[in-house]
Every structure is written in structure tokens, then in C-alpha cells.
Design an enzyme around this catalytic site. Structure first.
Site, PDB file in Angstrom:
ATOM      1  N   HIS A   9     -17.147 -10.887   6.798  1.00 16.35           N
ATOM      2  CA  HIS A   9     -15.852 -10.220   6.961  1.00 16.35           C
ATOM      3  C   HIS A   9     -15.017 -10.888   8.035  1.00 16.35           C
ATOM      4  O   HIS A   9     -15.510 -11.152   9.131  1.00 16.35           O
ATOM      5  CB  HIS A   9     -16.076  -8.743   7.328  1.00 16.35           C
ATOM      6  CG  HIS A   9     -14.795  -7.961   7.388  1.00 16.35           C
ATOM      7  ND1 HIS A   9     -14.426  -7.218   8.484  1.00 16.35           N
ATOM      8  CD2 HIS A   9     -13.793  -7.835   6.485  1.00 16.35           C
ATOM      9  CE1 HIS A   9     -13.247  -6.642   8.243  1.00 16.35           C
ATOM     10  NE2 HIS A   9     -12.841  -7.006   7.038  1.00 16.35           N
ATOM     11  N   HIS A  10     -13.773 -11.193   7.683  1.00 16.13           N
ATOM     12  CA  HIS A  10     -12.805 -11.731   8.644  1.00 16.13           C
ATOM     13  C   HIS A  10     -11.580 -10.834   8.656  1.00 16.13           C
ATOM     14  O   HIS A  10     -10.764 -10.898   7.731  1.00 16.13           O
ATOM     15  CB  HIS A  10     -12.367 -13.149   8.235  1.00 16.13           C
ATOM     16  CG  HIS A  10     -13.438 -14.180   8.412  1.00 16.13           C
ATOM     17  ND1 HIS A  10     -13.402 -15.384   7.749  1.00 16.13           N
ATOM     18  CD2 HIS A  10     -14.553 -14.201   9.170  1.00 16.13           C
ATOM     19  CE1 HIS A  10     -14.459 -16.110   8.101  1.00 16.13           C
ATOM     20  NE2 HIS A  10     -15.176 -15.408   8.951  1.00 16.13           N
ATOM     21  N   GLU A  11     -11.448  -9.995   9.660  1.00 18.91           N
ATOM     22  CA  GLU A  11     -10.224  -9.197   9.802  1.00 18.91           C
ATOM     23  C   GLU A  11      -9.291  -9.967  10.728  1.00 18.91           C
ATOM     24  O   GLU A  11      -9.533 -10.059  11.931  1.00 18.91           O
ATOM     25  CB  GLU A  11     -10.540  -7.812  10.363  1.00 18.91           C
ATOM     26  CG  GLU A  11      -9.309  -6.960  10.653  1.00 18.91           C
ATOM     27  CD  GLU A  11      -8.351  -6.844   9.472  1.00 18.91           C
ATOM     28  OE1 GLU A  11      -8.655  -6.108   8.538  1.00 18.91           O
ATOM     29  OE2 GLU A  11      -7.277  -7.504   9.492  1.00 18.91           O
ATOM     30  N   GLU A  55      -9.295   3.819   0.810  1.00 21.37           N
ATOM     31  CA  GLU A  55      -9.252   4.041   2.256  1.00 21.37           C
ATOM     32  C   GLU A  55      -8.160   5.051   2.617  1.00 21.37           C
ATOM     33  O   GLU A  55      -8.185   5.636   3.694  1.00 21.37           O
ATOM     34  CB  GLU A  55      -9.024   2.717   2.993  1.00 21.37           C
ATOM     35  CG  GLU A  55      -7.705   2.055   2.663  1.00 21.37           C
ATOM     36  CD  GLU A  55      -7.563   0.656   3.261  1.00 21.37           C
ATOM     37  OE1 GLU A  55      -8.466   0.201   3.947  1.00 21.37           O
ATOM     38  OE2 GLU A  55      -6.518   0.027   3.013  1.00 21.37           O
ATOM     39  N   GLU A  69      -5.162  -6.786   1.975  1.00 17.56           N
ATOM     40  CA  GLU A  69      -3.786  -7.062   2.396  1.00 17.56           C
ATOM     41  C   GLU A  69      -3.415  -8.478   1.938  1.00 17.56           C
ATOM     42  O   GLU A  69      -2.989  -9.328   2.725  1.00 17.56           O
ATOM     43  CB  GLU A  69      -3.607  -6.922   3.917  1.00 17.56           C
ATOM     44  CG  GLU A  69      -3.859  -5.529   4.441  1.00 17.56           C
ATOM     45  CD  GLU A  69      -5.345  -5.198   4.578  1.00 17.56           C
ATOM     46  OE1 GLU A  69      -6.113  -6.088   4.989  1.00 17.56           O
ATOM     47  OE2 GLU A  69      -5.753  -4.081   4.242  1.00 17.56           O
ATOM     48  N   GLU A 117       0.825  -1.208   0.000  1.00 18.86           N
ATOM     49  CA  GLU A 117       0.000   0.000   0.000  1.00 18.86           C
ATOM     50  C   GLU A 117       0.864   1.266   0.000  1.00 18.86           C
ATOM     51  O   GLU A 117       0.909   2.014   0.978  1.00 18.86           O
ATOM     52  CB  GLU A 117      -0.981  -0.052   1.172  1.00 18.86           C
ATOM     53  CG  GLU A 117      -1.938  -1.238   1.034  1.00 18.86           C
ATOM     54  CD  GLU A 117      -2.864  -1.438   2.224  1.00 18.86           C
ATOM     55  OE1 GLU A 117      -2.807  -0.654   3.183  1.00 18.86           O
ATOM     56  OE2 GLU A 117      -3.670  -2.394   2.186  1.00 18.86           O
ATOM     57  N   GLU A 173      -7.231  -6.708  -2.745  1.00 23.08           N
ATOM     58  CA  GLU A 173      -6.815  -5.311  -2.679  1.00 23.08           C
ATOM     59  C   GLU A 173      -5.359  -5.314  -3.163  1.00 23.08           C
ATOM     60  O   GLU A 173      -5.113  -5.479  -4.340  1.00 23.08           O
ATOM     61  CB  GLU A 173      -6.989  -4.816  -1.241  1.00 23.08           C
ATOM     62  CG  GLU A 173      -6.787  -3.353  -1.060  1.00 23.08           C
ATOM     63  CD  GLU A 173      -6.603  -3.012   0.408  1.00 23.08           C
ATOM     64  OE1 GLU A 173      -5.961  -3.775   1.138  1.00 23.08           O
ATOM     65  OE2 GLU A 173      -7.098  -1.949   0.833  1.00 23.08           O
TER      66      GLU A 173
HETATM   67  C1  NOJ Z   1      -8.058  -2.724   5.797  1.00 25.34           C
HETATM   68  C2  NOJ Z   1      -8.952  -3.001   4.642  1.00 25.34           C
HETATM   69  O1  NOJ Z   1      -8.336  -2.647   3.432  1.00 25.34           O
HETATM   70  C3  NOJ Z   1     -10.244  -2.226   4.849  1.00 25.34           C
HETATM   71  O2  NOJ Z   1     -11.093  -2.379   3.728  1.00 25.34           O
HETATM   72  C4  NOJ Z   1     -10.896  -2.727   6.116  1.00 25.34           C
HETATM   73  O3  NOJ Z   1     -12.064  -1.979   6.348  1.00 25.34           O
HETATM   74  C5  NOJ Z   1      -9.956  -2.555   7.305  1.00 25.34           C
HETATM   75  N1  NOJ Z   1      -8.693  -3.164   7.034  1.00 25.34           N
HETATM   76  C6  NOJ Z   1     -10.544  -3.165   8.569  1.00 25.34           C
HETATM   77  O4  NOJ Z   1     -10.675  -4.543   8.403  1.00 25.34           O
HETATM   78 CA    CA Z   2      -5.930  -2.205   3.001  1.00 25.73          CA
END
Ligand code: NOJ
Ligand code: CA
Length: 650
Positions: free
Chosen positions: A366-368, A464, A440, A165, A458
Site C-alpha cells: 500500500h502506498h498512500e 468507505e 483516487e 467520490e 476506485e
Molecule cells: C482512501 C481509500 O479509498 C481507502 O481505501 C484507503 O484506506 C484510505 N484512502 C487510506 O489510504
Molecule cells: Ca477513496
């Protein structure tokens, strides 16, 4: 066929050409060492460039070699992609396989396979298992790309905390100070546009490129133990790819990476591209939060409101972020404890999923992971199963940490262990009929051909970063750089541009253009639905209409980092879509419609007004409608930081 004066009897040279004869690739064996060189129309692309490996605890692989035999083959094929920018891709090449053996007592053998396309050269190493050579640890891959030092490069740095990024920077190859990611876009002093990349990256560290002793060399991303990869034989490296084009826009439709990947691994006819809105941008502009609390975004009530809005807007998907346990406090720090099967108390996943199903809306789960791969892998099966049981078949994943934690150690996202983790998620998702949009991610190397459930990633600086960290030139770099690695979820269509928390450096028309200039199999209409429903209903019409799956892509005009204009034909009907974006320089572009079919088309043109400007007047736009034929040329104006979008329908 060729004349080559050699001093040693074992020296050899083999050459193959592209099907159209313009590109030539030679394999050279000299004094037991191996090289390749590439020309186009007899001009140098790469001078003799070294090949080989350093192997831990063994002699280097690439010395004392002799040629056992070589074989050429011609391949002609049209491949069909399930979805994407082009339905049909030509896979025509001439292949040269070179079988090599060490002349020393170790007697190790391996093969070098070259494929020469009309649009570039690819090669890979294939190492079969051998009695004393079964598992190896690669200490270094020596592959060089010996281009002229006066070549221009457009690069992002490797091994940085924000992964891919970063803003693209232009420099001369002789000035490259650090390792950079691929695709690495280059312009030779002779005017060719190249991109050094890789295809079919599996079970290996991702290739970055560095300048060493005045030659560009592969720098495989290391593991935390300092080595590059541990592999069992047989092993083949990813394809090393040099895309070659006569112009910058010709480069943008290079599809070699797909041709170099295997056909779909199984039946993926269940995969469908998707357009979606999200409980998302409201968090970026501070209206809602990911974490539970008074302004929590992912509540049952908000989700139902957004589902209703999606129905009214005619958008089929809804992403919901911040629905699970783990966002409290500093989520980047605390992500090690994220739970992927436990919703927050104010979010009833079963209820929301039922409501979505009743309204024919696909939920995008969504899985962060924040890069805590160990934590994620422990829950992977149950987390996917939880979604599937609730008929949620699309998941956006994220790896926002600066490093991954794998087996308790810090590893690069683009290391062998990172690559293997992403692959594990893709294969499990495929088995469970889940489509993925990975943020990521590991960069694209064309594996979507084999795993079409990987609908998007991405893997570059996206919207963002608006609110200060994106310049208008960024989206004018992407088609010539990052997008050579496949589609991208750039989170297009933010129309609330003057928002004081997150000011966007574009005009509104340009936000529509992104749906054409930046392809994504999962395309997000990223703004909040009330912005589309009320204030910009007229502009939203384009976002509604533009497809997520195209039959054909024709790049029309552009220069790297300056502007880009592209036309794409829908797969569902005869309609065409054109998008154009410019940097801070205003431009007039004459768009010749000669690619259209016969007869009349109805053109809906969304363009910057003459007084539009990304800073001074981002809301200056005009929508015009007229009938056109393929004999027409449209005179399009793009304001500073602006762009345009056109729909041509029958
Ligand atoms: C980074 C991601 O690119 C974004 O789309 C997301 O909202 C945030 N992380 C939180 O998970
Ligand atoms: Ca990102």
C-alpha cells in the site's frame, strides 16, 4: 449518395454508417468550419456539433479549413482481453478519416478520424508536426455534443475536493449548472441511452462536460497555469466517445473504450486477477488504527494472523495498510513526508513477506500518497523495488488529497499532469511486473487493454462512505455510469452491517451480489476475517467461490439508479454467477436462465428473506439450493436496499 445544398464550393459532407447500418455519423465542413452529427435509425443523437481548438498564441484551429481528402475503411476484428468482464470484444467499425488544411497562410493541417460501431461513435483529432507548428499549448478544446436540451442526465460534479467520490444526481441537460465528469450518462427524449466518455486518455487533461450557450461542450481539466495541455506534435487527442444503446441495461456492456485502445504494450501473461482480504475495515470501524500506537493495525503479529486466516478462508491475497512511516497525527496534512521504504518499528516487512510466501499468500502493498506526487515520484523506483525484492507484486495506491502537488503546484488529479503521473506509475509497475489497484485514480478510459497490470481502480464513492453517506440507490447507479469506465474496487462483502461505528445501508445478501454487479480485477473481501470465519461462514461461501475473471457478461434487467441484475460466466469452467441489487424499493425479478448450457446446474441462491430490510432487518437472508436447467425461471425477491447472489455450477 447524399444530397446537400451548399453555398460555398468548399463546403462538404461525408457520412459513414455502423456495420449494421443503424447509426450514421456525418462530418460537415461549412464556411471553413467543422462539425459532426450523429443519428440512430434516422433519429437525432447529436445535431451538428462544432469541433476544433483554441491554441495559445496562435489562431484557433478549426476555422478557414478545406477538405484535402477523405478515406474510409472497414475493420472487423475480435479482440481478446487478458482478464475482465468479457473475454472477447468485438472491434467492428467503419472508419472515416478526414484530412483538413487551413486555406489561410498558416496552412496548418490535421486529421479527424471517426469510427462508427454498432454501439456508438468515436472520433479523435490527430495533429502532425509541421514547420511552424511543433509544440502547442491548448487553451481550449471546442468539441460539442449537441444533444436535445430535454435529455436526462445522470451526473457527478467535476472540480470538487472529493474528486469522483460523489452521489449521482439526475437532472435535465438544460439544467446542468456545472462541469460534470464523464462517463456522462444520458437519455434522449426519443428514448436512447447514451454515455459521453473518452478512450485512451494519455498526456492530456481529462474531459469534463459543461453546458455552454445551450450546447454540451468538452471542458478539458485545466492545469494550474490556466491552460489545458502542453503537447509536442505529433499529438492525438483521446477518442471522444458516444455510446448509444436502446435500453439502460444494453448500455452496461458497451465495450467501445477497450476496442479503441491499443493491444497490450508487451507480454502481460504474468498478470493474474486477485481476491484479497485486508488490514483495512478494522481501521474504519475503529478497532485498529493506521498510525502506530496501542491499536496499530499493521503489526507483524496482525499480519501473520490475517495470513493464517486467508489460508483458512481460501483467499489468496492480503492488503496491509498503515505499515509505513507517515500515518502519525493528521495523515492527510502530514502525508507530504510519507516514506514508502520505511516500515513502522512494529512491522517487519521482510518477515511478513517471507511468512506470506511460505503460505502462498500474495501481499498487496500500500502506498498512500495523499496526492503529494512530488514526494511519491522521488521514491517511486525505490518503493517499487523494495516491494518486488520482497516478492510483493500487487500494490494499492491512493491519492486522498483534494488536489495533487506536482512540481510544487496544486493540480487537479484529472489534469494533464495528473494523467501523466498515473501513467508513469502504471508503466513502471508494468516493467517491474507489479499489478496496481489505484484509489483516487484518474477515471478509466480503457487503457487496461494496453496495460493489463492496472487491475482495478476506485474512482467513485465506495463502501468507505457507508455509515451515512451512501444510499441504497448508489450501487444501482454505478453499472450505468462509473462502471462504463471499467472495473471498480468498491470494497465488497462487508457483512458486519449493524456495526455501530459504520452502519451499512444494505442487506447482507446484497453484499454478496456486489461481487457480480461491480466487477473488479482485484476484488476485496473487505470485512475482517473473523466475521467470515465464524458468524457468516455460510454467506462467505459465495465470496470464496465467485471468480475475479469472467468469460462473458449478460445484463438481465435494470433501470438507472433503481435496480440491476447481471449474469457472468467464469473463465475457468462452465459455472455462472448472477447478482442483483435494488434501491429502497423492494422488487420481484423473474430471472430467466435461458443463457445456460444444456443439462443440469446446481443453484446456490443467497437471497433476502421476505422480512429483510436494509434498515430494519439487514440480516434477514435465506440460502436455498436446487437443481435447475436453462428452461427454468427463478423468482427472486429483493428487499428494500437488498439484493441476491446465485452460483450455478455443474
Ligand atoms: C482512501 C481509500 O479509498 C481507502 O481505501 C484507503 O484506506 C484510505 N484512502 C487510506 O489510504
Ligand atoms: Ca477513496
Amino acid at each position: 449518395m447524399f444530397k446537400w445544398a451548399w453555398h460555398k464550393k468548399d463546403d462538404a459532407k461525408k457520412e459513414i454508417s455502423s456495420p449494421d447500418g443503424h447509426i450514421k455519423c456525418s462530418f460537415i465542413l461549412k464556411n471553413g468550419q467543422i462539425f459532426y452529427a450523429v443519428t440512430k435509425d434516422d433519429r437525432t443523437i447529436t445535431r451538428p456539433s462544432a469541433l476544433g481548438f483554441l491554441v495559445c498564441g496562435e489562431e484557433p484551429l478549426g476555422k478557414n479549413l478545406s477538405l484535402v481528402r477523405s478515406q474510409t475503411r472497414k475493420h472487423t476484428e475480435t479482440i481478446e482481453m487478458l482478464w475482465g468482464e468479457d473475454q472477447y470484444i468485438n472491434n467492428n467499425y467503419n472508419e472515416l478519416a478526414v484530412y483538413l488544411a487551413e486555406s489561410t497562410p498558416t496552412r496548418r493541417i490535421f486529421t479527424l478520424r471517426f469510427r462508427v460501431f454498432d454501439s456508438g461513435v468515436a472520433f479523435r483529432y490527430e495533429i502532425p508536426p509541421q514547420p511552424k507548428f511543433q509544440r502547442i499549448t491548448i487553451a481550449d478544446e471546442l468539441t460539442q455534443f449537441n444533444v436535445d436540451l430535454n435529455t436526462t442526465a445522470w451526473k457527478i460534479p467535476a472540480y470538487q475536493p472529493d474528486r469522483y467520490e460523489y452521489n449521482y444526481e439526475k437532472c435535465m441537460v438544460y439544467d446542468l449548472k456545472h462541469s460534470v465528469h464523464t462517463p456522462l450518462t444520458l437519455r434522449t427524449p426519443t428514448g436512447y441511452y447514451l454515455s459521453i466518455h473518452e478512450a485512451a486518455l494519455y498526456n492530456y487533461g481529462s474531459a469534463t462536460i459543461k453546458l455552454e450557450d445551450d450546447v454540451l461542450k468538452t471542458d478539458i481539466t485545466p492545469l494550474s497555469d490556466g491552460t489545458k495541455a502542453h503537447v509536442a506534435l505529433p499529438f492525438q487527442t483521446p477518442w471522444r466517445v458516444i455510446m448509444i444503446a436502446n435500453s439502460a441495461i444494453e448500455l452496461t456492456t458497451n465495450r467501445m473504450i477497450y476496442a479503441l485502445n491499443d493491444p497490450p504494450a508487451s507480454d502481460f501473461s504474468w498478470v493474474k486477477t486477485l481476491k484479497f482480504i485486508g488490514i483495512w475495515w478494522a481501521m474504519f470501524v475503529g478497532e485498529w488504527t493506521w498510525a502506530p500506537g496501542e491499536r496499530h493495525g499493521a503489526t507483524t503479529a496482525h499480519a501473520k494472523e490475517y495470513i493464517d486466516a486467508a489460508v483458512r478462508l481460501g483467499i489468496t491475497g492480503l492488503l496491509i495498510e498503515g505499515w509505513n512511516e507517515g500515518w502519525e497525527g493528521d495523515w492527510l496534512e502530514n502525508g507530504i513526508n510519507n516514506k514508502f521504504t520505511i516500515a513502522t518499528p512494529d512491522f517487519d516487512l521482510e518477515e511478513v513477506a517471507r511468512y506470506a510466501r511460505r503460505h502462498d499468500i500474495e501481499i498487496v502493498g500500500h502506498h498512500e500518497t495523499v496526492g503529494f506526487v512530488d514526494n511519491y515520484e522521488n521514491q517511486l523506483e525505490s518503493a517499487y523495488d523494495y516491494y518486488v525484492r520482497n516478492h510483493i507484486n500487487y500494490i494499492k495506491t491512493g491519492y486522498a488529497g483534494s488536489m495533487m502537488t506536482i512540481n510544487g503546484r496544486k493540480e487537479y488529479h484529472h489534469s494533464q499532469l495528473g494523467v501523466n503521473h498515473y501513467q508513469k506509475t502504471i508503466e513502471l509497475a508494468a516493467k517491474m511486473h507489479i499489478c496496481l489497484d489505484i484509489h483516487e485514480p484518474i477515471k478509466g478510459t480503457g487503457i487496461e487493454r494496453t496495460w493489463p497490470n492496472l487491475l482495478s481502480r476506485e474512482g467513485a464513492r465506495g463502501q468507505e462512505y457507508e455509515g451515512g453517506a451512501l444510499s441504497p440507490s448508489h450501487a444501482c447507479f454505478l453499472p450505468y455510469t462509473r462502471l462504463l469506465a471499467g472495473g471498480m474496487d468498491y470494497t465488497n462483502g462487508i457483512l458486519d452491517i449493524a456495526n455501530s461505528v459504520k452502519r451499512i445501508a444494505t442487506t447482507v445478501s446484497r453484499q454478496l451480489a456486489y461481487f457480480v454487479t461491480i466487477y473488479s480485477g482485484m476484488a476485496m473481501a473487505a470485512d475482517r476475517p473473523f466475521i467470515y470465519e465464524h458468524r457468516f461462514k455460510d454467506l462467505f461461501q459465495f465470496i470464496h467461490d465467485v471468480p475475479t475473471n469472467f468469460e462473458k457478461t449478460i445484463p438481465l434487467a435494470g433501470e438507472i439508479g433503481e435496480y440491476f441484475v447481471v449474469a457472468r460466466k467464469s473463465r475457468d469452467n462452465e459455472n455462472w454467477y448472477i447478482g442483483g441489487v435494488t434501491d429502497e424499493t423492494p422488487r420481484r425479478i423473474l430471472v430467466n436462465l435461458d443463457f445456460l448450457g444444456d443439462g443440469y446446474y446446481y443453484a446456490e441462491i443467497y437471497a433476502d428473506s421476505k422480512d429483510a430490510h436494509f434498515r430494519e432487518n439487514p440480516f434477514g437472508y435465506e440460502i436455498t439450493r436446487r437443481r435447475v436447467t436453462k428452461n427454468d425461471t427463478l423468482d427472486m425477491y429483493m428487499a428494500p436496499g437488498g439484493g441476491f447472489a446465485i452460483r450455478l455450477s455443474r
